[in-house]
Design a protein around this motif. Structure first.
Motif, short mmCIF file in Angstrom:
data_model
loop_
_atom_site.label_atom_id
_atom_site.label_comp_id
_atom_site.label_asym_id
_atom_site.label_seq_id
_atom_site.Cartn_x
_atom_site.Cartn_y
_atom_site.Cartn_z
N GLN A 132 0.83 -1.20 0.00
CA GLN A 132 0.00 0.00 0.00
C GLN A 132 0.87 1.25 0.00
OE1 GLN A 132 -3.21 -0.14 -0.51
NE2 GLN A 132 -3.33 2.07 -0.57
N SER A 133 1.94 1.26 0.79
CA SER A 133 2.83 2.44 0.81
C SER A 133 3.51 2.62 -0.55
CB SER A 133 3.86 2.31 1.92
OG SER A 133 4.76 1.25 1.66
N TYR B 224 2.26 1.68 -3.53
CA TYR B 224 1.26 2.15 -4.49
C TYR B 224 0.91 3.63 -4.26
CZ TYR B 224 0.56 -2.61 -6.14
OH TYR B 224 0.74 -3.85 -6.69
N THR B 225 0.82 4.06 -3.02
CA THR B 225 0.54 5.49 -2.77
C THR B 225 1.71 6.35 -3.24
OG1 THR B 225 1.35 5.25 -0.51
CG2 THR B 225 -1.03 5.11 -0.84
N CYS B 226 2.93 5.87 -3.06
CA CYS B 226 4.09 6.63 -3.53
C CYS B 226 4.07 6.74 -5.06
CB CYS B 226 5.38 5.95 -3.06
SG CYS B 226 6.87 6.80 -3.60
N GLU C 115 1.43 6.66 -7.01
CA GLU C 115 0.36 7.59 -7.39
C GLU C 115 0.80 9.03 -7.23
OE1 GLU C 115 -3.11 6.61 -5.16
OE2 GLU C 115 -3.38 4.67 -6.14
N LYS C 116 1.47 9.33 -6.11
CA LYS C 116 1.97 10.70 -5.89
C LYS C 116 2.98 11.09 -6.96
CE LYS C 116 1.37 10.75 -0.87
NZ LYS C 116 2.09 10.77 0.41
#
Length: 123
Positions: A76-77, A79-81, A83-84
């Motif tokens: 999850q970390s 994938y969020t990185c 996306e950012k």
């Protein structure tokens, strides 16, 4: 300071001219005329992003025999990185197309140069 640079340039040019006929001593191998196109170079890609998150995720996979459910926090970390980073690249490309950087893309410069070609006649 600029005046000194200008006079130094004029002195260099005067040294390059022959004294008798005022013709250049150095003969150019290509015509001294600008082309109507620009080299089509690719824009440099930036450095890799989210490398630490990816390495943490892979280390977790290795420890847990590649079971995704045990490494959900790391995934999850990561994938969020990602996306950012994608949002940042998109915003940067939008700003670049607007022209805030002050430079034209090679394709845009070639289109303008072909629309307004240089005079190929020596004065």
């Amino acid at each position: 300071m600029a005046m000194q640079g200008g006079t130094a340039l004029q002195e260099k040019v005067s040294r390059m001219l022959s004294r008798k006929h005022k013709k250049p001593v150095l003969k150019p191998n290509k015509p001294l005329v600008l082309k109507d196109e620009v080299a089509n170079r690719k824009i440099k890609k930036g450095e890799a992003t989210c490398v630490t998150e990816m390495s943490m995720m892979m280390a977790c996979w290795k420890q847990n025999n590649f079971v995704d459910t045990l490494c959900s926090n790391e995934m999850q970390s990561f994938y969020t990185c990602v996306e950012k980073a994608q949002i940042a690249v998109k915003n940067k490309s939008e700003q670049h197309t607007i022209g805030q950087s002050g430079r034209l893309q090679p394709k845009q410069a070639t289109i303008l140069l072909k629309r307004y070609p240089n005079l190929h006649v020596e004065i």
